[in-house]
Design an enzyme around this catalytic site. Structure first.
Site, PDB file in Angstrom:
ATOM      1  N   CYS A   1      27.954  36.207  43.210  1.00 19.47           N
ATOM      2  CA  CYS A   1      27.158  35.015  43.466  1.00 19.47           C
ATOM      3  C   CYS A   1      26.327  34.631  42.246  1.00 19.47           C
ATOM      4  O   CYS A   1      25.901  35.487  41.477  1.00 19.47           O
ATOM      5  CB  CYS A   1      26.193  35.278  44.607  1.00 19.47           C
TER       6      CYS A   1
ATOM      7  N   ARG B   1      32.175  33.978  37.148  1.00 19.44           N
ATOM      8  CA  ARG B   1      31.816  35.199  37.864  1.00 19.44           C
ATOM      9  C   ARG B   1      32.590  35.363  39.171  1.00 19.44           C
ATOM     10  O   ARG B   1      32.553  36.418  39.785  1.00 19.44           O
ATOM     11  CB  ARG B   1      30.323  35.184  38.187  1.00 19.44           C
TER      12      ARG B   1
ATOM     13  N   TRP C   1      29.899  34.396  46.792  1.00 20.17           N
ATOM     14  CA  TRP C   1      31.060  35.272  46.919  1.00 20.17           C
ATOM     15  C   TRP C   1      30.838  36.005  48.232  1.00 20.17           C
ATOM     16  O   TRP C   1      29.915  36.813  48.358  1.00 20.17           O
ATOM     17  CB  TRP C   1      31.089  36.234  45.735  1.00 20.17           C
TER      18      TRP C   1
ATOM     19  N   ASN D   1      21.207  35.974  46.258  1.00 19.26           N
ATOM     20  CA  ASN D   1      22.264  36.899  45.811  1.00 19.26           C
ATOM     21  C   ASN D   1      21.886  38.285  46.300  1.00 19.26           C
ATOM     22  O   ASN D   1      20.713  38.661  46.220  1.00 19.26           O
ATOM     23  CB  ASN D   1      22.324  36.995  44.278  1.00 19.26           C
ATOM     24  N   GLY D   2      22.875  39.041  46.723  1.00 20.25           N
ATOM     25  CA  GLY D   2      22.588  40.414  47.135  1.00 20.25           C
ATOM     26  C   GLY D   2      22.956  40.623  48.597  1.00 20.25           C
ATOM     27  O   GLY D   2      23.590  39.779  49.234  1.00 20.25           O
TER      28      GLY D   2
ATOM     29  N   GLU E   1      44.567  51.572  32.959  1.00 18.24           N
ATOM     30  CA  GLU E   1      43.942  50.300  32.593  1.00 18.24           C
ATOM     31  C   GLU E   1      44.981  49.172  32.560  1.00 18.24           C
ATOM     32  O   GLU E   1      44.746  48.067  33.041  1.00 18.24           O
ATOM     33  CB  GLU E   1      43.234  50.435  31.237  1.00 18.24           C
TER      34      GLU E   1
ATOM     35  N   LYS F   1      44.930  45.774  34.838  1.00 14.24           N
ATOM     36  CA  LYS F   1      44.942  44.431  34.239  1.00 14.24           C
ATOM     37  C   LYS F   1      46.049  43.596  34.859  1.00 14.24           C
ATOM     38  O   LYS F   1      45.836  42.460  35.251  1.00 14.24           O
ATOM     39  CB  LYS F   1      45.147  44.581  32.728  1.00 14.24           C
TER      40      LYS F   1
ATOM     41  N   GLU G   1      45.351  42.803  38.671  1.00  7.67           N
ATOM     42  CA  GLU G   1      44.223  41.930  39.042  1.00  7.67           C
ATOM     43  C   GLU G   1      44.476  40.472  38.698  1.00  7.67           C
ATOM     44  O   GLU G   1      44.011  39.593  39.404  1.00  7.67           O
ATOM     45  CB  GLU G   1      42.891  42.426  38.473  1.00  7.67           C
TER      46      GLU G   1
ATOM     47  N   HIS H   1      57.191  63.871  41.177  1.00 10.43           N
ATOM     48  CA  HIS H   1      56.572  64.643  42.272  1.00 10.43           C
ATOM     49  C   HIS H   1      56.334  63.779  43.505  1.00 10.43           C
ATOM     50  O   HIS H   1      55.544  64.132  44.369  1.00 10.43           O
ATOM     51  CB  HIS H   1      55.269  65.282  41.785  1.00 10.43           C
TER      52      HIS H   1
ATOM     53  N   LYS I   1      33.040  38.628  38.401  1.00 10.40           N
ATOM     54  CA  LYS I   1      32.847  39.203  37.073  1.00 10.40           C
ATOM     55  C   LYS I   1      31.824  40.322  37.082  1.00 10.40           C
ATOM     56  O   LYS I   1      31.981  41.332  36.414  1.00 10.40           O
ATOM     57  CB  LYS I   1      32.418  38.090  36.104  1.00 10.40           C
TER      58      LYS I   1
HETATM   59  O1  M6R Z   1      30.493  45.114  34.307  1.00 10.47           O
HETATM   60  P1  M6R Z   1      31.198  46.419  34.501  1.00 10.47           P
HETATM   61  O2  M6R Z   1      31.896  46.875  33.275  1.00 10.47           O
HETATM   62  O3  M6R Z   1      30.299  47.488  35.044  1.00 10.47           O
HETATM   63  O4  M6R Z   1      32.287  46.119  35.603  1.00 10.47           O
HETATM   64  C1  M6R Z   1      33.095  47.121  36.127  1.00 10.47           C
HETATM   65  C2  M6R Z   1      34.269  46.543  36.858  1.00 10.47           C
HETATM   66  O5  M6R Z   1      33.849  45.739  37.912  1.00 10.47           O
HETATM   67  C3  M6R Z   1      35.171  45.713  35.923  1.00 10.47           C
HETATM   68  O6  M6R Z   1      35.601  46.451  34.830  1.00 10.47           O
HETATM   69  C4  M6R Z   1      36.387  45.188  36.696  1.00 10.47           C
HETATM   70  O7  M6R Z   1      37.226  46.256  37.031  1.00 10.47           O
HETATM   71  C5  M6R Z   1      37.138  44.133  35.897  1.00 10.47           C
HETATM   72  N1  M6R Z   1      37.587  43.099  36.781  1.00 10.47           N
HETATM   73  C6  M6R Z   1      38.328  44.669  35.211  1.00 10.47           C
HETATM   74  O8  M6R Z   1      39.020  43.713  34.489  1.00 10.47           O
END
Ligand code: M6R
Length: 603
Positions: free
Chosen positions: A2, A26, A73, A99-100, A480, A484, A487, A503, A598
């Site tokens: 948010c 975000r 959000w 927010n929160g 990683e 990527k 997502e 396995h 974000k």
């Molecule tokens: O701001 P941060 O690095 O703490 O965020 C952690 C994760 O939320 C962030 O890396 C998320 O996995 C991304 N969408 C990855 O691309």
């Protein structure tokens, strides 16, 4: 997650809408705005989807000298117009954005508001209805009512509240969710992220947890919940607003991928001297050396950078290092060594899961270090020490350049520690030269982006699932790379330690299942080739990404050679480009994947 923008003392509509648009990256699913013209007219507009839908619902003459806006959000209740913010009370006097998460909203609702007719499913409406009730029943002013209600609230909040009987005030409050006050000449702005209102002011005050404020166009009063006044020192934000622009790129993600060579070169200059020796605050190196074990906590991509960090710290600083998911460690605290030091990796510096662990560490007097891209962020402020990732604003939800920056800063710290303790591996670690090679290597990968695009279209776009496999340092990289791809392209992808497939998971490989093999580890390269053969013989369509010295002519992407421990800096870029092009070819919104945010400020 948010976003909040508010302004008082100036034509508000465009400032709020533009500010919300600056926060679009975000991630959100609905938006809303409340404007008051200080002449008795108030305008509330809410819409699902993008800011442009909100704008389309507003008439030209709707504006005000006070405005509060929000991108939501969804946490409590679906993304509907009724659940969008601002939320308001039964008497239509109070308007609030929040927010929160209010953890005890059900209890508060049951205890105090059983006679109230609710319009939404949100926790926020409970708070605004309760403020209205306290003002009416207890005959107190709005600021007092806000403090009284918040004293009973459990949870996280950044709040803006307008009372339309005194609309020349915005009341604000903050706990665990970021909120800053921007100071202007005859106006003030309030936002959850300075980036959203940098065109209005560069002078900010960060609110601390438990602080509330009464903001007018020419003044501000900050207090704690007990009503004690707080003196806060404004600071200047030093971000170039253009750094957050998309430039000529179609998506931020591609822009940020392409910025990585400059990030690598900048970090080499910023944290290494002419001779390649680390220039790191001695207090931080001292604290790290005093520890008998490092514990890295993070989430998502930052967690994956932490897994590479473990290899770097153990190799060059000779210190055992554990890596934990912050969300798990917060409530199941791991068993500690005698002299632990916690490192928090976070691009945003606001990740709520990491903050829970940080708070617990503070309670236990454990020294803490945050590596973040946002120096004024909560995790940076609250840790014993912090260091900047120096990657520049990262806007796309998918983290790219922050990952490479995290790996580099970990390498610098590991070298700094190892050199101080006289470790030969650290002394011989030619970090500066290798960062220069890595920057060139990343440029070469970016140069071959058409080939990656073509492979992504051929192998990935039509597939429902995919695998990345690797061994040694390629294993955390595979995790990683898989995150990527999944997502941003919604292709279900798993990252695997290559030898583990046999396995169990190899049963998922069928004709044309895409498998991307990473071959950067000289020790296991031959075994890795064997693992690739195993999936080929079961029908997989394989793409190989290999370091030059381990490559075969038939490999698809050949990476320039750099120090093995830094290979993730280059190979990750190929993975980022695969993800980008798969998402783009599917016609998706690359920068704002569905359901994601974000900065994840809820647990
Ligand atoms: O701001 P941060 O690095 O703490 O965020 C952690 C994760 O939320 C962030 O890396 C998320 O996995 C991304 N969408 C990855 O691309």
């Amino acid at each position: 997650m948010c976003g909040i923008v508010g302004i008082i003392g100036k034509s508000a509509k465009e400032v709020v809408l533009d500010g919300l648009a600056n926060l679009e990256y975000r991630g959100y699913d609905s938006a809303g705005i409340y404007l008051n013209d200080l002449k008795g007219r108030g305008y509330l507009t809410k819409a699902t989807g993008r800011i442009k839908n909100l704008r389309a619902k507003m008439t030209q003459d709707e504006d005000g000298l006070v405005g509060i806006g929000h991108t939501r959000w969804a946490t409590h209740g679906k993304p509907t117009v009724a659940n969008a913010h601002p939320q308001f009370d039964e008497t239509n006097r109070f308007y609030m954005v929040h927010n929160g998460v209010i953890e005890n909203y059900q209890e508060l609702k049951a205890k105090y508001l059983s006679d109230v007719n609710f319009q939404s499913d949100t926790d926020t409406e409970v708070i605004v209805q309760l403020i209205s009730k306290v003002v009416n029943d207890k005959k107190v002013d709005t600021f007092t009512a806000l403090k009284m209600v918040l004293a009973e609230v459990k949870g996280s909040y950044a709040i803006l509240l307008v009372d339309n009987t005194i609309p020349d005030h915005i009341f604000i409050a903050k706990n665990k969710s970021p909120l800053m006050l921007g100071l202007g000449k005859d106006f003030n702005v309030i936002a959850s992220d300075a980036l959203s209102v940098l065109d209005q002011t560069k002078t900010f005050i960060d609110l601390a947890d438990g602080q509330v404020g009464d903001i007018t166009k020419a003044n501000y009063v900050l207090e704690n919940l007990a009503g004690e006044k707080i003196q806060a020192k404004p600071y200047e934000v030093n971000i170039d607003p253009n750094a957050a622009s998309k430039d000529t790129y179609e998506f931020y993600m591609l822009k940020e991928i392409c910025e990585q060579p400059s990030v690598l070169r900048h970090l080499a200059q910023y944290y290494l001297d002419e001779e390649g020796k680390p220039k790191v605050d001695q207090e931080i190196v001292d604290a790290l050396i005093r520890a008998d074990r490092l514990y890295i906590f993070a989430a998502g991509t930052s967690y994956h950078a932490g897994l590479v960090g473990k290899v770097l710290f153990e190799k060059f600083a000779n210190i055992p290092t554990e890596v934990g998911l912050a969300s798990e460690a917060g409530y199941h605290f791991p068993m500690m060594s005698k002299k632990p030091l916690f490192i928090f990796l976070s691009q945003s510096g606001e990740t709520a899961d990491s903050r829970v662990v940080l708070q617990e560490a503070i309670k236990r007097n454990i020294p803490t270090l945050t590596l973040t891209n946002v120096l004024g962020s909560t995790l940076a402020r609250e840790a014993s020490y912090s260091m900047s990732l120096e990657a520049g604003p990262e806007i796309a939800v998918a983290s790219t350049k922050a990952y490479t920056a995290q790996v580099v800063v970990e390498a610098i710290l590991a070298k700094a520690m190892g050199e101080r303790t006289g470790d030969d591996a650290a002394k011989n670690f030619a970090l500066k030269e290798n960062l220069a090679l890595a920057a060139e290597g990343v440029e070469q990968v970016i140069f071959s982006k058409e080939k990656i695009e073509q492979l992504a279209k051929e192998y990935l776009v039509l597939s429902r699932n995919a695998f990345y496999i690797g061994r040694g340092i390629d294993y955390p990289l595979a995790l990683e790379a898989a995150l990527k791809l999944k997502e941003v392209s919604y292709i279900q992808t798993e990252g695997f330690a290559a030898a583990e497939l046999k396995h169990g998971t190899i049963s998922l490989i069928e004709k044309n299942t895409p498998v991307i093999g990473l071959i950067n580890d000289p020790i296991t390269a031959d075994l890795m080739r064997g693992n690739i053969e195993e999936v080929v013989s079961r029908g997989a369509s394989v793409i190989t990404i290999a370091s030059k010295k381990l490559a075969k002519p038939e490999d698809d992407i050949i990476l320039p050679d750099i120090d093995y421990y830094l290979t993730p800096l280059v190979s990750v870029v190929a993975a980022q480009l695969f993800a980008y092009y798969a998402s783009k070819a599917k016609g998706l919104d690359v920068d704002k994947p569905r359901n994601l945010a974000k900065s994840v400020t809820v647990e």
